[in-house]
Design a protein around this motif. Sequence first.
Motif, mmCIF file in Angstrom:
data_model
loop_
_atom_site.group_PDB
_atom_site.id
_atom_site.type_symbol
_atom_site.label_atom_id
_atom_site.label_comp_id
_atom_site.label_asym_id
_atom_site.label_seq_id
_atom_site.Cartn_x
_atom_site.Cartn_y
_atom_site.Cartn_z
ATOM 1 N N PHE A 74 44.483 42.467 36.851
ATOM 2 C CA PHE A 74 43.581 41.462 37.393
ATOM 3 C C PHE A 74 42.742 42.025 38.542
ATOM 4 N N CYS A 75 42.895 43.320 38.810
ATOM 5 C CA CYS A 75 42.036 44.010 39.770
ATOM 6 C C CYS A 75 40.761 44.484 39.077
ATOM 7 N N ARG A 374 36.357 34.669 39.224
ATOM 8 C CA ARG A 374 37.056 35.238 40.373
ATOM 9 C C ARG A 374 37.915 34.152 41.015
ATOM 10 N N GLU A 376 41.196 33.391 43.902
ATOM 11 C CA GLU A 376 41.897 33.975 45.043
ATOM 12 C C GLU A 376 42.787 32.929 45.698
ATOM 13 N N GLU A 399 50.586 39.135 52.516
ATOM 14 C CA GLU A 399 49.803 39.463 51.326
ATOM 15 C C GLU A 399 50.289 40.764 50.693
ATOM 16 N N HIS A 403 51.674 41.239 46.857
ATOM 17 C CA HIS A 403 51.046 42.197 45.945
ATOM 18 C C HIS A 403 52.079 43.166 45.379
ATOM 19 N N LEU A 413 46.843 43.093 41.324
ATOM 20 C CA LEU A 413 45.781 42.379 42.021
ATOM 21 C C LEU A 413 44.953 43.389 42.801
ATOM 22 N N ASN A 418 43.369 38.918 48.132
ATOM 23 C CA ASN A 418 44.169 38.298 47.073
ATOM 24 C C ASN A 418 43.350 37.935 45.846
ATOM 25 N N MET A 420 41.803 37.915 42.112
ATOM 26 C CA MET A 420 42.214 38.082 40.720
ATOM 27 C C MET A 420 40.996 37.848 39.844
ATOM 28 N N LEU A 434 51.098 36.128 35.086
ATOM 29 C CA LEU A 434 50.738 36.183 36.502
ATOM 30 C C LEU A 434 51.230 34.935 37.233
#
Length: 447
Positions: A74-75, A374, A376, A399, A403, A413, A418, A420, A434
């Motif tokens: 998801f990055c 997007r 987050e 965070e 992660h 991610l 944060n 995605m 996820l």
Amino acid sequence: MIAEAAIARVAEREAERFRAANPRAFAHRAVATGWFQSVPFHWMKDWPSPVPIVAASARDATLTSIDGHTYDDFCLGDTASLFGHSPPALAAALARQAGEGLSYMLPTERGAALSQRLAAMFGLPQWQVTTTASEANRAVIRWCRGISGRRKILIFNGAYHGAVDDAFVDLKGGDPAMRASLIGQVHDLRDTTTVIEFNDQDAVAAALRSGDIACVLAEPVMTNVGMVRDAPGFLAALRKLCDETATLLVFDETHTISSGYGGHGVTHGPRPDLMVIGKSIGGGVPCAVYGFSAEVAERMAALNAARPAGHSGIGTTLSANALAITAMDTMLGDVITPAAYDHMLRGAARLLAGLEAEIAGVGLEWRVAQVGARVEFLTCPTPPRNGGEAKAAMHPALEAAIHLFLANRGILLAPFHNMMLVSPVTSDDQIDRLVGAFADCTRALKE
């Protein structure tokens, strides 16, 4: 609230789990000593794992590491692969182009077709190609200063527009300050850069009515300081104030291309005078573009005709090379389509609903933001209204623990915040995994 002791406990446990599961990543670091700090570029060290995961391959929305782990990605290269890793049409086109030459310093027939695709998708008639979005933003700033005769630009506190010196000015206690993290900065950027908070219409009006601002450089939604949505009516007021003060409005849509087909300006309005798009438009091949209105093009041509001969300070040898042109033409023709966005937006809505349900289920006062494809999660009770509030709400240790927990369970991610991303090839199963892993993480933090 999550207790600091719980964050430390989860972070320590997940670090040990990562060490046990990734021996080849640690061995890689030991032999990559020719790279400064053992990585080819410094931001590769920004992942929260004890050492970076080392990629072996990626396809669609999945990445595989040299330790044999498969990740739901998801990055997506921090937007570079927003439309999936190595789409088949792109891979085939790049292979053909490699056999025909990579860089000529000459225009091509395919480049003519690309210019028409850009105009049709993004609604601006004139375009130029650069190698990165940073380079495109620098070029746009130069053009805006040149055609307006004004020295200053206006940016929003907490914004990021790539490696562009002019944009590294923040507000500290309400006063402009050069970003302390800049390496080797010797010129005072505050002389030529005005910074205010996003969504502050009164501050925009006061700054623009001074008459010395060449352009406003903005993301229509802030995405690099967490995600900060535009307040109702703010962008329309920004457009109106720019028109009233003869100030050029520039949208950096490198990230907000996620909003919909044509980017945020086309999908939601208003339309800018100039726009920048990078990373995803070439599917990960280094390239970017900037587009502009017919009126701006006329002013640029007049400036070019009047200036002395010599280098303009805009462009590099590899700008608009044949490989980049082929990549962008293929992406716009075969991959970045309205149908692709339909899938992305539906998937993002599924992810948003799933995360919100899990957050409510464990009684956390967190929020989830969405800008098209997007998504987050925000570890704060109230969505921030500007960059200052967004930075104040960040909890880096929390965070990082989240992660790393997700990475250990096969979910990647973006490392910087944060974020995605949902691509056209992201499946419902990946989204559900996820959400499930996120739920497990929040429960572990609440123990």
